[in-house]
Scaffold this motif. Structure first.
Motif, short mmCIF file in Angstrom:
data_model
loop_
_atom_site.label_atom_id
_atom_site.label_comp_id
_atom_site.label_asym_id
_atom_site.label_seq_id
_atom_site.Cartn_x
_atom_site.Cartn_y
_atom_site.Cartn_z
N LYS A 1 50.66 9.39 5.52
CA LYS A 1 51.26 9.28 4.74
C LYS A 1 51.86 7.79 4.17
N ILE A 2 51.71 7.25 5.51
CA ILE A 2 51.95 5.71 5.68
C ILE A 2 50.78 4.81 5.80
N GLY A 3 49.60 5.04 5.41
CA GLY A 3 48.49 4.29 4.88
C GLY A 3 47.73 3.64 6.10
N SER A 4 46.86 4.93 7.80
CA SER A 4 46.61 4.95 8.72
C SER A 4 45.97 5.92 8.85
N ARG A 5 45.14 6.32 10.48
CA ARG A 5 45.44 7.31 10.91
C ARG A 5 44.62 6.98 11.85
N VAL A 6 45.10 8.33 12.53
CA VAL A 6 43.89 7.90 14.59
C VAL A 6 42.49 8.29 14.46
N LEU A 7 42.50 7.60 15.49
CA LEU A 7 41.29 7.49 15.74
C LEU A 7 40.99 8.13 17.17
N ALA A 8 40.35 9.73 16.90
CA ALA A 8 40.26 10.51 17.60
C ALA A 8 39.03 10.14 19.22
N LEU A 9 39.14 9.98 19.79
CA LEU A 9 37.65 9.74 20.14
C LEU A 9 37.59 10.74 21.66
N ASN A 10 36.24 11.82 21.48
CA ASN A 10 36.09 12.86 22.07
C ASN A 10 35.52 12.45 23.00
N LYS A 11 35.63 11.77 24.58
CA LYS A 11 34.96 11.31 25.74
C LYS A 11 35.55 12.26 26.67
N GLY A 12 35.54 12.95 25.80
CA GLY A 12 35.57 13.82 27.66
C GLY A 12 36.51 12.65 28.85
#
Length: 535
Positions: free
Chosen positions: A65-76
């Protein structure tokens, strides 16, 4: 000069009151909001994993909503009594006011690089991608995320009379809808700032002439959180018996059959089984329910190590927080903090205090739903004709009691006495135990909830509000820890009401709790001679 920033989300999964996130966005031209998933190292069960993924999706949506995103790294050394903590906090004053929430204005001139493949490469995964079976999750009663946390907080703060009169020991473990806030999962994952919660409560309190006080008030519950965080940060091996300087060394039994029956809600004690069923299916149980099943597993009945119970709670609880989980298991097993081991929760009488008809049991152990109230807590006592009418034969459709409570609790009382007599020796080796399944109507005197404490002898009032320390007992004084503030450059003002210490499996972005172990107090240190009154 503008720069690029990586903000590593760990337990602060929110935009409100997140100073580290604001600092990362300040004068930033490229912001990377990062979260690293490592399911191979997580002990959390399916319900808790779902809560985490809810929180990540909510965070990602808020950032979008404010122009960003989560970078979710699934490495466990810590204050070891609640009263000592209160005296230290009195010198520090209240916590700082919350930081403002991150907004689009903070991100002007800043962007998060997102490509068309973002959702594929860095999107929040689903349960299957974490190796979890989605069919194993229970009802979705408590969705994760900052949005749900703030909505729940707002609704609770509107209940002014309830907030001001709240006393934790007076809430009911058998309530079919939660009689407490259920904000603990949101605090655990950082979806809700503890400072925000504190000051929202303060706003409600300020408008009233009277309100409850710590340790039983809602402010008091936040102080309990800080108490165990501080203890966990400064006591070595806090989550185990071996090498833990404040933990009583006990010959716990190695009994996988009893542990399994307890975990699966098959002990033959309906109140205990109902609690464990609620835990497995919903991921949350009332704190007094946790007390009852923890006592039953350890010193009360089954004599299984508290470390085994800790692992089960870590897997099944939405709010399993390392320091709080370990500290409460140390407490309830009589291994540290609480030493009145002769006070035992009855697996029969305790539930009856708030639910004599057994509605809680009927909901979570439905095989027993048609038993009369007279037998709902002790179905083995029902005549066979009653059992047949209820459609449940004890021993066939529902197990016989796994132990005879009166016999087991008395035997365990003797074993606890022996452990105290042997205090200071090396860690004992667990041995295999063989108990016979039987039933018994007896029960012991019941505690209510932790109250104020002196040194390492926290008091636990009984139903009359009195709980004198046994004659001849002495306050335990192993180590003393002191909370300090102003020494951590990342947070020079606040050390309490902050994020967990870095030894937490999901630590905060910066260390905000500074503790040091100090030598034991000198002989000149005054030791309280009287017990506190009911809190």
């Amino acid at each position: 000069m503008q720069h690029s920033s990586i903000h590593w989300f760990r337990k602060g999964l929110r935009l409100h009151d997140n100073p580290a996130l604001l600092a990362a966005a300040t004068d930033c031209c490229c912001l990377h909001p990062l979260f690293i998933l490592n399911p191979s190292n997580s002990q959390a069960g399916t319900n808790a994993q779902r809560f985490l993924l809810d929180a990540l999706r909510d965070l990602d949506g808020s950032l979008q909503k404010i122009g960003s995103r989560v970078l979710a790294l699934n490495k466990g050394k810590a204050p070891l009594t609640y009263k000592r903590l209160q005296s230290l906090l009195a010198t520090l004053g209240p916590p700082e006011k919350p930081a403002p929430a991150l907004t689009q204005e903070h991100l002007q001139g800043c962007h998060t690089p997102c490509q068309a493949s973002h959702d594929t490469d860095y999107g929040v995964p689903n349960l299957e991608e974490l190796g979890q079976d989605p069919t194993n999750v229970g009802p979705h009663l408590y969705p994760g995320g900052e949005t749900a946390a703030l909505t729940r907080l707002d609704a609770l703060m509107e209940r002014t009379a309830w907030v001001c009169s709240f006393q934790k020991p007076r809430t009911a473990p058998t309530s079919l809808s939660p009689s407490t806030t259920v904000l603990s999962p949101y605090l655990k994952f950082g979806c809700l700032s503890v400072r925000t919660f504190w000051w929202r409560l303060d706003q409600v309190y300020q408008g009233q002439q009277e309100h409850s006080q710590p340790p039983t008030s809602l402010h008091g519950q936040l102080l309990w959180r800080e108490f165990f965080y501080t203890a966990g940060a400064s006591i070595p091996n806090f989550d185990r018996m071996a090498g833990n300087p404040v933990c009583l060394q006990v010959d716990w039994d190695n009994n996988p059959q009893h542990l399994h029956a307890w975990r699966e809600g098959q002990t033959g004690y309906p109140f205990i089984d109902a609690i464990m069923t609620q835990l497995r299916t919903e991921g949350w149980i009332h704190h007094l329910a946790r007390h009852a099943v923890a006592c039953f597993l350890t010193r009360g009945d089954l004599w299984v190590s508290w470390e085994e119970g800790l692992k089960v709670f870590e897997e099944l609880l939405l709010d399993a927080d390392w320091s709080l989980n370990a500290g409460n298991w140390l407490w309830l097993s009589g291994s540290a903090f609480f030493h009145q081991y002769f006070r035992v929760y009855s697996p029969v009488a305790f539930g009856k205090k708030t639910d004599r008809d057994g509605a809680y049991i009927r909901k979570y152990v439905p095989i027993l739903k048609d038993f009369p109230a007279e037998y709902i807590y002790e179905p083995w006592k029902a005549p066979r004709a009653v059992q047949e009418r209820a459609g449940c034969l004890v021993g066939t459709h529902y197990p016989q009691p796994i132990v005879e409570h009166g016999v087991a609790s008395k035997r365990n009382l003797g074993r606890m006495k022996l452990a105290h007599a042997r205090k200071g020796n090396k860690s004992p080796v667990r041995h295999q135990a063989h108990f016979t399944s039987s039933c018994h109507p007896s029960c012991l005197s019941l505690p209510q909830a932790p109250s104020e404490s002196h040194w390492l002898v926290p008091q636990w009032p009984n139903h009359k509000g009195k709980s004198p320390r046994p004659r001849g007992s002495e306050p335990h004084k192993d180590v003393q820890a002191v909370v300090s503030y102003g020494s951590c450059t990342t947070c020079p003002v606040l050390t309490h009401f902050a994020q967990p210490p870095c030894i937490n499996p999901f630590p905060s972005p910066s260390l905000r709790l500074a503790t040091w172990l100090l030598p034991p107090p000198q002989k000149s240190t005054p030791t309280p001679s009287t017990c506190p009154k009911k809190g």
